[in-house]
Design a protein around this motif. Structure first.
Motif, PDB file in Angstrom:
ATOM      1  N   VAL A  41       0.923  -1.144  -0.121  1.00 26.08           N
ATOM      2  CA  VAL A  41       0.068   0.087   0.079  1.00 26.08           C
ATOM      3  C   VAL A  41       0.907   1.224   0.016  1.00 26.08           C
ATOM      4  O   VAL A  41       1.660   1.361   0.828  1.00 26.08           O
ATOM      5  N   VAL A  42       0.380   2.071  -0.876  1.00 25.16           N
ATOM      6  CA  VAL A  42       1.244   3.447  -0.922  1.00 25.16           C
ATOM      7  C   VAL A  42       0.495   4.397  -0.844  1.00 25.16           C
ATOM      8  O   VAL A  42      -0.856   4.620  -1.516  1.00 25.16           O
ATOM      9  N   ARG A  43       0.599   5.408   0.234  1.00 22.20           N
ATOM     10  CA  ARG A  43      -0.301   6.648   0.367  1.00 22.20           C
ATOM     11  C   ARG A  43       0.394   7.754  -0.242  1.00 22.20           C
ATOM     12  O   ARG A  43       1.488   8.045  -0.449  1.00 22.20           O
ATOM     13  N   VAL A  44      -0.554   8.230  -1.629  1.00 21.76           N
ATOM     14  CA  VAL A  44      -0.080   9.022  -2.485  1.00 21.76           C
ATOM     15  C   VAL A  44       0.065  10.400  -1.878  1.00 21.76           C
ATOM     16  O   VAL A  44      -0.889  10.866  -1.374  1.00 21.76           O
ATOM     17  N   THR A  45       1.091  11.171  -2.151  1.00 18.18           N
ATOM     18  CA  THR A  45       1.166  12.604  -1.685  1.00 18.18           C
ATOM     19  C   THR A  45       1.055  13.500  -3.012  1.00 18.18           C
ATOM     20  O   THR A  45       0.663  14.753  -2.617  1.00 18.18           O
ATOM     21  N   HIS A  46       1.598  13.033  -4.024  1.00 21.60           N
ATOM     22  CA  HIS A  46       1.515  13.920  -4.935  1.00 21.60           C
ATOM     23  C   HIS A  46       1.409  13.358  -6.499  1.00 21.60           C
ATOM     24  O   HIS A  46       1.974  12.053  -6.433  1.00 21.60           O
ATOM     25  N   ALA A  47       0.712  13.820  -7.487  1.00 26.91           N
ATOM     26  CA  ALA A  47       0.504  13.247  -8.688  1.00 26.91           C
ATOM     27  C   ALA A  47       0.220  14.028  -9.771  1.00 26.91           C
ATOM     28  O   ALA A  47      -0.461  15.156  -9.596  1.00 26.91           O
ATOM     29  N   THR A  48       0.769  13.719 -10.952  1.00 24.10           N
ATOM     30  CA  THR A  48       0.794  14.941 -11.610  1.00 24.10           C
ATOM     31  C   THR A  48      -0.643  14.758 -12.773  1.00 24.10           C
ATOM     32  O   THR A  48      -0.908  13.838 -13.017  1.00 24.10           O
TER      33      THR A  48
END
Length: 340
Positions: A41-48
């Protein structure tokens, strides 16, 4: 969340519920499925949000033919669980990671995925800047690989997010770069004079490219799909297609036709190659991780420059799409996702 993270998580995601303008995106709340096998599991902090995400939202992207998907290729986040594979790759709970999703989906607060899509983010690299790297930089580097050892390269749209990265990498290799555009590429002003610029608005721009190069170039990296690129490339050269810019409301069909034409010219003169990063990432994960890790390190160390991030909070995702649609010069729109 430590270990396998058995507790159910809720996530928020930006879902394209229909094709159209920015209002076609709806923020939905759903239960995150539990990891399977060696997934993490990855907690997303930034995405383009780039031109591909905008195209997909409009309904013109080949790989998303129907609505009901979460857009987004690039992401940076924090590892919230680990597995035997992630540990073997040196990625433990709490690590800051980046990656490319081969089928989109990064515009969400959490992801469940194989750790083979992840690489560590250098400590010195801010997350919002790191988020601008994965898809564009991997595209640029892979396209140059497909171009072979060509000493002179035509870069279509050299002032764009991918084009400026291609130019930097090519110059670093000692290649001559001729670019099409209306302005020099941003981001590396000290070397921009080394890029010979042909104005794409000139009706006979291929002749101008040949003039600047002192003849036909050995390779071209093209995102337009224009057959006129062949006029600037030597018969023994190669044209690498990173995209096919289609007519408004006909983008998907034009891209399919352009890809088919490129395949038909795979043994032509010049030879044509389609550079599909999502497909390559899916098939060549060890090579992808090595490449992305090196590119992130180059950006962290100042050897490679990307567009500046324009950070927009996730609760303004509709505004972020509107900004991205305008293609702000020298900037990449980056979503900042909430912690919960």
């Amino acid at each position: 969340m430590g270990g396998r993270g058995s507790a159910a998580l809720e996530r928020s995601a930006a879902l394209v519920v229909r094709f159209g303008d920015a209002s076609a995106v709806a923020v939905v709340h759903e239960t995150l499925r539990a990891p399977r096998g060696n997934e993490v599991v990855v907690r997303v902090t930034h995405a383009t949000i780039g031109s591909t995400e905008v195209l997909a939202r409009r309904g013109g992207y080949v790989f998303q033919p129907v609505p009901g998907f979460v857009p987004g290729y690039d992401f940076v986040g924090v590892l919230e669980s680990e597995s035997a594979v992630s540990v073997a790759l040196g990625l433990r709970t709490g690590a800051r990671v980046a990656g490319v999703l081969p089928r989109m989906g990064s515009h969400a607060t959490h992801l469940v995925l194989s750790p083979t899509f992840l690489v560590a983010v250098p400590e010195a690299l801010p997350s919002e800047l790191a988020a601008t790297v994965p898809l564009n930089a991997v595209t640029a580097a892979l396209a140059l690989h497909y171009a072979g050892a060509a000493p002179r390269i035509l870069v279509q749209g050299v002032s764009g997010a991918v084009g400026m990265l291609v130019a930097q990498l090519a110059l670093r290799d000692g290649r001559a770069v001729i670019g099409t555009g209306s302005a020099p590429p941003p981001g590396f002003a000290e070397r921009s004079a080394e890029v010979l610029l042909a104005d794409y608005r000139d009706p006979d721009w291929p002749a101008r490219v040949r003039e600047l190069a002192g003849g036909r170039v050995e390779a071209a990296i093209d995102h337009t799909g224009s057959p006129r690129v062949r006029e600037a490339v030597a018969p023994t050269g190669v044209i690498v297609h990173t995209a096919f810019a289609g007519r408004a409301e006909h983008e998907r069909g034009d891209a399919i036709r352009g890809s088919a034409a490129a395949v038909a010219h795979g043994r032509g003169h010049p030879r044509e190659v389609v550079c599909s990063v999502p497909f390559w990432v899916l098939r060549k994960r060890p090579a992808y991780r090595r490449l992305l890790s090196g590119l992130l390190t180059d950006v962290a160390d100042g050897r490679l420059h990307t567009f500046e991030p324009q950070v927009v909070p996730f609760d303004a995702v509709w505004e972020a799409h509107r900004i991205a649609e305008q293609r702000p010069a020298g900037r990449t729109v980056v979503l900042s996702l909430p912690r919960s």
